[in-house]
Design a protein around this motif. Structure first.
Motif, mmCIF file in Angstrom:
data_model
loop_
_atom_site.group_PDB
_atom_site.id
_atom_site.type_symbol
_atom_site.label_atom_id
_atom_site.label_comp_id
_atom_site.label_asym_id
_atom_site.label_seq_id
_atom_site.Cartn_x
_atom_site.Cartn_y
_atom_site.Cartn_z
ATOM 1 N N ASP A 5 0.828 -1.207 0.000
ATOM 2 C CA ASP A 5 0.000 0.000 0.000
ATOM 3 C C ASP A 5 0.862 1.257 0.000
ATOM 4 N N LYS A 6 1.889 1.234 0.837
ATOM 5 C CA LYS A 6 2.777 2.388 0.915
ATOM 6 C C LYS A 6 3.556 2.541 -0.380
ATOM 7 N N GLY A 7 4.018 1.409 -0.903
ATOM 8 C CA GLY A 7 4.806 1.416 -2.126
ATOM 9 C C GLY A 7 4.033 1.956 -3.317
ATOM 10 N N LEU A 8 2.741 1.763 -3.290
ATOM 11 C CA LEU A 8 1.923 2.188 -4.437
ATOM 12 C C LEU A 8 1.247 3.538 -4.215
ATOM 13 N N GLU A 9 1.582 4.152 -3.086
ATOM 14 C CA GLU A 9 0.906 5.393 -2.709
ATOM 15 C C GLU A 9 0.929 6.455 -3.819
ATOM 16 N N LYS A 10 2.113 6.636 -4.402
ATOM 17 C CA LYS A 10 2.247 7.694 -5.414
ATOM 18 C C LYS A 10 1.420 7.390 -6.662
ATOM 19 N N THR A 11 1.469 6.151 -7.085
ATOM 20 C CA THR A 11 0.680 5.758 -8.255
ATOM 21 C C THR A 11 -0.803 5.908 -7.941
ATOM 22 N N LYS A 296 -1.201 -10.200 -8.564
ATOM 23 C CA LYS A 296 -2.009 -9.270 -9.363
ATOM 24 C C LYS A 296 -3.235 -8.761 -8.625
ATOM 25 N N GLN A 297 -3.894 -9.667 -7.900
ATOM 26 C CA GLN A 297 -5.106 -9.249 -7.192
ATOM 27 C C GLN A 297 -4.767 -8.240 -6.084
ATOM 28 N N ALA A 298 -3.715 -8.552 -5.324
ATOM 29 C CA ALA A 298 -3.310 -7.640 -4.245
ATOM 30 C C ALA A 298 -2.889 -6.294 -4.824
ATOM 31 N N PHE A 299 -2.217 -6.348 -5.961
ATOM 32 C CA PHE A 299 -1.752 -5.132 -6.616
ATOM 33 C C PHE A 299 -2.940 -4.257 -7.034
ATOM 34 N N VAL A 300 -3.884 -4.855 -7.697
ATOM 35 C CA VAL A 300 -5.042 -4.098 -8.179
ATOM 36 C C VAL A 300 -5.911 -3.627 -6.997
ATOM 37 N N ASP A 301 -6.084 -4.499 -6.014
ATOM 38 C CA ASP A 301 -6.855 -4.105 -4.818
ATOM 39 C C ASP A 301 -6.214 -2.893 -4.150
ATOM 40 N N SER A 302 -4.886 -2.935 -4.061
ATOM 41 C CA SER A 302 -4.182 -1.839 -3.406
ATOM 42 C C SER A 302 -4.331 -0.549 -4.212
ATOM 43 N N LEU A 303 -4.253 -0.662 -5.533
ATOM 44 C CA LEU A 303 -4.403 0.533 -6.368
ATOM 45 C C LEU A 303 -5.773 1.170 -6.225
ATOM 46 N N PHE A 304 -6.783 0.350 -6.051
ATOM 47 C CA PHE A 304 -8.151 0.872 -5.993
ATOM 48 C C PHE A 304 -8.637 1.097 -4.565
ATOM 49 N N SER A 305 -7.756 0.863 -3.589
ATOM 50 C CA SER A 305 -8.229 0.962 -2.197
ATOM 51 C C SER A 305 -8.282 2.408 -1.725
#
Ligand code: GDP
Length: 305
Positions: A5-11, A296-305
């Protein structure tokens, strides 16, 4: 999950909050919305080809000008992105498990300088070590003194073996002897660094095939994995490097680093779609634990969370 979640914060805050906003303002999927979505995806380095694919699929699933609520639209979009990411899953070895019949397991790591190759090797070694395996790192990037030194520092940090013949030595010889070292010492895994010089395609091809040949001479069936490391924060450059390396050699897996430092995490979608090579790892920080198995699921979930 917290790291992700933190890693994807900027995106998330650029790309996906824009999408969420665009979606929230709409109750129908009309031309205006699709154009807006296209602009957002392209600006996040998803790549035009992949963006168009996503839009087309969305259009197929939602009748034009049909009323749709925000939750439904979000779900559809998430769905399409997960599907897109699923399409390139080939059979992978189990994560951080060395198959009994493939010992020592040999990973060749390729990629240009500065993308995070050494760091990724160190992080990988750490994970295998944690699983109880004997590991050796081979200093096959013999063109830069710093590369050899940095790899040695990582091996000390991880507490694993290190094999080097110094700077300017023949990378193919280093690769060969690293595998021999693993065999002699009954180690489970050899991770071999290579030089990241992006010279002409012919040179790159020749150099990599020479290393591969000498690795397979040392051990039948090796290398078992050719891991290409790409810096996700470089956007279109990552696409270009991926093209060059996949033309020069057979790449089996990808690692995308520095996702934490970029708003352009969309590159993950584009690269996955266009090259059809599994994204195996993502780097979400400089720390030794901050390499994740790409889910992939965790990645997409995190992006849309
Ligand atoms: P190499 O030249 O490809 O071997 O690159 P290095 O492994 O030396 O990494 C270059 C820089 O990127 C170093 O400062 C690393 O700490 C940093 N780095 C590597 N991976 C990541 C990552 O996933 N996130 C962040 N923020 N930094 C990273």
């Amino acid at each position: 999950e917290e790291d992700l979640d933190k890693g994807l914060e900027k995106t998330k805050s650029s790309l996906f909050s824009k999408i969420t906003k665009a979606v929230a303002g709409k109750s129908t999927v009309d031309e205006g919305f699709l154009d807006e979505l296209e602009g957002i995806l392209v600006s996040a380095d998803v790549g035009l080809e992949t963006t168009i694919k996503i839009i087309d699929r969305l259009e197929e699933r939602v009748a034009k000008d049909k009323y749709i609520n925000t939750t439904e639209l979000n779900t559809l979009l998430k769905d399409e992105i997960v599907t897109l990411l699923s399409e390139n899953r080939t059979e992978n070895f189990e994560d951080y498990v060395v198959p009994e019949d493939k010992k020592p397991f040999v990973i060749l790591v390729v990629g240009v300088n500065g993308v995070g190759k050494t760091t990724t090797i160190g992080k990988l070694a750490h994970q295998y070590k944690k699983n109880g395996y004997g590991v050796v790192l081979g200093a096959g990037d013999t063109f830069r003194a710093a590369a050899v030194d940095q790899l040695q520092i990582w091996s000390e940090r991880v507490g694993c073996d290190f094999y080097s013949k110094g700077m300017h030595s023949d990378p193919a010889a280093v690769a060969f002897e690293t595998v021999q070292h693993a065999i002699k010492n009954d180690l489970d895994i050899a991770i071999i660094d290579t030089a990241g010089r992006l010279h002409t395609k012919m040179n790159l091809m020749r150099e990599l095939s020479k290393i591969k040949r000498s690795v397979s001479k040392a051990l039948d069936g090796a290398p078992h994995e050719v891991l290409l490391v790409l810096d996700a924060s470089t956007g279109q450059n990552a696409f270009e490097q991926c093209s060059k390396f996949t033309e020069a050699t057979e790449v089996s897996d990808l690692a995308l680093t520095k996702l934490d430092g970029t708003a352009k995490g969309g590159v993950v979608l584009g690269i996955s779609d266009q090259f059809q090579i599994p994204i195996r790892y993502i780097g979400v920080g400089e720390g030794i634990e901050q390499l994740q198995i790409f889910n992939k699921q965790a990645f997409v979930d995190s992006l849309f969370s």
